[in-house]
Design a protein around this motif. Structure first.
Motif, PDB file in Angstrom:
ATOM      1  N   GLU A 158       0.820  -1.206   0.000  1.00 37.14           N
ATOM      2  CA  GLU A 158       0.000   0.000   0.000  1.00 37.14           C
ATOM      3  C   GLU A 158       0.856   1.261   0.000  1.00 37.14           C
ATOM      4  O   GLU A 158       0.496   2.242  -0.656  1.00 37.14           O
ATOM      5  CB  GLU A 158      -0.976  -0.006   1.175  1.00 37.14           C
ATOM      6  CG  GLU A 158      -2.129  -0.964   0.953  1.00 37.14           C
ATOM      7  CD  GLU A 158      -3.224  -0.872   2.001  1.00 37.14           C
ATOM      8  OE1 GLU A 158      -3.081  -0.087   2.978  1.00 37.14           O
ATOM      9  OE2 GLU A 158      -4.220  -1.580   1.853  1.00 37.14           O
ATOM     10  N   ASN A 177       0.471   4.016  -2.783  1.00 35.33           N
ATOM     11  CA  ASN A 177       0.220   5.409  -2.406  1.00 35.33           C
ATOM     12  C   ASN A 177       1.225   6.340  -3.072  1.00 35.33           C
ATOM     13  O   ASN A 177       0.866   7.411  -3.573  1.00 35.33           O
ATOM     14  CB  ASN A 177       0.257   5.581  -0.884  1.00 35.33           C
ATOM     15  CG  ASN A 177      -0.887   4.873  -0.184  1.00 35.33           C
ATOM     16  OD1 ASN A 177      -1.890   4.512  -0.796  1.00 35.33           O
ATOM     17  ND2 ASN A 177      -0.730   4.652   1.108  1.00 35.33           N
ATOM     18  N   LYS A 185      -6.878   6.558  -1.306  1.00 34.89           N
ATOM     19  CA  LYS A 185      -6.932   5.415  -0.399  1.00 34.89           C
ATOM     20  C   LYS A 185      -8.170   5.599   0.465  1.00 34.89           C
ATOM     21  O   LYS A 185      -8.391   6.667   1.026  1.00 34.89           O
ATOM     22  CB  LYS A 185      -5.664   5.377   0.457  1.00 34.89           C
ATOM     23  CG  LYS A 185      -5.700   4.357   1.584  1.00 34.89           C
ATOM     24  CD  LYS A 185      -5.381   2.984   1.091  1.00 34.89           C
ATOM     25  CE  LYS A 185      -5.259   1.989   2.212  1.00 34.89           C
ATOM     26  NZ  LYS A 185      -6.482   1.299   2.558  1.00 34.89           N
ATOM     27  N   THR A 192     -10.403   2.390   6.343  1.00 35.01           N
ATOM     28  CA  THR A 192     -11.368   1.458   6.916  1.00 35.01           C
ATOM     29  C   THR A 192     -12.018   2.124   8.120  1.00 35.01           C
ATOM     30  O   THR A 192     -11.327   2.555   9.042  1.00 35.01           O
ATOM     31  CB  THR A 192     -10.656   0.156   7.347  1.00 35.01           C
ATOM     32  OG1 THR A 192      -9.986  -0.388   6.219  1.00 35.01           O
ATOM     33  CG2 THR A 192     -11.649  -0.845   7.896  1.00 35.01           C
ATOM     34  N   SER A 201     -15.586  -2.465   4.851  1.00 31.67           N
ATOM     35  CA  SER A 201     -15.106  -1.513   3.864  1.00 31.67           C
ATOM     36  C   SER A 201     -15.395  -2.064   2.470  1.00 31.67           C
ATOM     37  O   SER A 201     -15.745  -3.227   2.307  1.00 31.67           O
ATOM     38  CB  SER A 201     -13.606  -1.276   4.048  1.00 31.67           C
ATOM     39  OG  SER A 201     -12.906  -2.475   3.819  1.00 31.67           O
ATOM     40  N   ASP A 257      -9.827  -0.855  -1.337  1.00 32.42           N
ATOM     41  CA  ASP A 257      -8.756  -0.022  -0.799  1.00 32.42           C
ATOM     42  C   ASP A 257      -8.647   1.338  -1.484  1.00 32.42           C
ATOM     43  O   ASP A 257      -8.288   2.327  -0.854  1.00 32.42           O
ATOM     44  CB  ASP A 257      -7.400  -0.732  -0.934  1.00 32.42           C
ATOM     45  CG  ASP A 257      -7.293  -1.962  -0.048  1.00 32.42           C
ATOM     46  OD1 ASP A 257      -7.943  -1.998   1.013  1.00 32.42           O
ATOM     47  OD2 ASP A 257      -6.550  -2.891  -0.421  1.00 32.42           O
ATOM     48  N   TYR A 258      -8.912   1.375  -2.802  1.00 30.36           N
ATOM     49  CA  TYR A 258      -8.686   2.584  -3.589  1.00 30.36           C
ATOM     50  C   TYR A 258      -9.844   2.857  -4.534  1.00 30.36           C
ATOM     51  O   TYR A 258     -10.437   1.925  -5.084  1.00 30.36           O
ATOM     52  CB  TYR A 258      -7.406   2.445  -4.427  1.00 30.36           C
ATOM     53  CG  TYR A 258      -6.168   2.324  -3.589  1.00 30.36           C
ATOM     54  CD1 TYR A 258      -5.476   3.451  -3.157  1.00 30.36           C
ATOM     55  CD2 TYR A 258      -5.694   1.078  -3.200  1.00 30.36           C
ATOM     56  CE1 TYR A 258      -4.344   3.338  -2.360  1.00 30.36           C
ATOM     57  CE2 TYR A 258      -4.565   0.955  -2.408  1.00 30.36           C
ATOM     58  CZ  TYR A 258      -3.893   2.089  -1.995  1.00 30.36           C
ATOM     59  OH  TYR A 258      -2.780   1.971  -1.210  1.00 30.36           O
ATOM     60  N   ASP A 260      -8.424  -3.130  -5.122  1.00 32.04           N
ATOM     61  CA  ASP A 260      -7.949  -3.582  -3.828  1.00 32.04           C
ATOM     62  C   ASP A 260      -6.520  -4.071  -3.992  1.00 32.04           C
ATOM     63  O   ASP A 260      -6.154  -4.581  -5.062  1.00 32.04           O
ATOM     64  CB  ASP A 260      -8.847  -4.718  -3.312  1.00 32.04           C
ATOM     65  CG  ASP A 260      -9.016  -4.669  -1.807  1.00 32.04           C
ATOM     66  OD1 ASP A 260      -9.518  -3.647  -1.307  1.00 32.04           O
ATOM     67  OD2 ASP A 260      -8.644  -5.638  -1.136  1.00 32.04           O
ATOM     68  N   LYS A 298      -3.690  -6.702  -2.665  1.00 32.90           N
ATOM     69  CA  LYS A 298      -3.587  -7.983  -1.958  1.00 32.90           C
ATOM     70  C   LYS A 298      -2.160  -8.504  -2.057  1.00 32.90           C
ATOM     71  O   LYS A 298      -1.463  -8.256  -3.034  1.00 32.90           O
ATOM     72  CB  LYS A 298      -4.532  -9.025  -2.573  1.00 32.90           C
ATOM     73  CG  LYS A 298      -5.995  -8.643  -2.587  1.00 32.90           C
ATOM     74  CD  LYS A 298      -6.584  -8.608  -1.193  1.00 32.90           C
ATOM     75  CE  LYS A 298      -8.081  -8.343  -1.235  1.00 32.90           C
ATOM     76  NZ  LYS A 298      -8.627  -8.199   0.113  1.00 32.90           N
ATOM     77  N   GLN A 351     -16.904  -7.042  -1.063  1.00 29.41           N
ATOM     78  CA  GLN A 351     -15.975  -6.411  -2.012  1.00 29.41           C
ATOM     79  C   GLN A 351     -16.301  -6.832  -3.444  1.00 29.41           C
ATOM     80  O   GLN A 351     -16.298  -5.998  -4.354  1.00 29.41           O
ATOM     81  CB  GLN A 351     -14.529  -6.771  -1.672  1.00 29.41           C
ATOM     82  CG  GLN A 351     -14.049  -6.145  -0.381  1.00 29.41           C
ATOM     83  CD  GLN A 351     -12.649  -6.579  -0.017  1.00 29.41           C
ATOM     84  OE1 GLN A 351     -12.344  -7.771   0.008  1.00 29.41           O
ATOM     85  NE2 GLN A 351     -11.797  -5.610   0.255  1.00 29.41           N
TER      86      GLN A 351
END
Length: 177
Positions: free
Chosen positions: A15, A19, A35, A38, A61, A64-65, A77, A79, A95
């Motif tokens: 992440e 980012n 981002k 959560t 959630s 992620d993005y 997401d 992973k 998700q």
């Protein structure tokens, strides 16, 4: 591929690298990806330091993005997988539902998967993820393997972007035409 010396991505998180890549994309005017934190519900807060000392996840959630790339809505997401088999229980039902609904609204959904043992990153289009998911739901294998992935979706470091997924997003878009 982003490497720190000879140790792959160790010492940093996937992440963090995404980012950084998203900041680079924003600075270059290519994309605006955020981002998604959560949501948590604090239980205990240290009154002196004002830090949360105990909390629980308030709600599920989504991904992620989320954001836009040149006017195209995207969500994904991140992973990680230690072995060469990715267990689908790492992608939650809510998700999958969100990504599918996002695609139905004209967006592009995917996961970025980092095989830590191989030090390789892949863009997994939602259509492929859904195929694996449905297979598992219908009694088949509840995972997918490195061998099953389309290796042409491998993500590399380019132009200062550690996880340069825009090339793979373009490939995904072209495959939809």
């Amino acid at each position: 591929m982003a490497t720190w010396g000879t140790r792959g991505l160790r010492g940093s998180t996937l992440e963090d690298l995404i980012n950084h890549t998203n900041e680079k994309y924003r600075d270059m005017g290519l994309a605006l990806i955020q981002k998604i934190p959560t949501p948590i519900k604090p239980i205990n807060i240290d009154k002196e330091s004002r830090h949360i000392t105990l909390a629980y996840f308030d709600q599920k959630s989504t991904v992620d993005y989320i954001g836009a790339v040149q006017g195209i809505p995207v969500c994904f997401d991140a992973k990680e997988c230690v072995t060469t088999t990715f267990p689908l229980h790492n992608v939650h039902e809510h998700q999958m539902t969100f990504m599918e609904e996002f695609e139905q609204q004209g967006g592009i959904s995917f996961i970025i998967l980092y095989f830590t043992g191989l030090d390789e990153l892949y863009y997994v289009p939602f259509r492929n993820l859904k195929e694996y998911w449905v297979r598992g739901k219908n009694g088949g294998r509840k995972s997918f393997t490195y061998e099953e992935l389309d290796k042409s979706y491998r993500i590399f470091t380019r132009q200062g972007a550690y996880v340069h997924y825009l090339e793979m997003l373009q490939k995904d878009l072209e495959s939809r035409d």
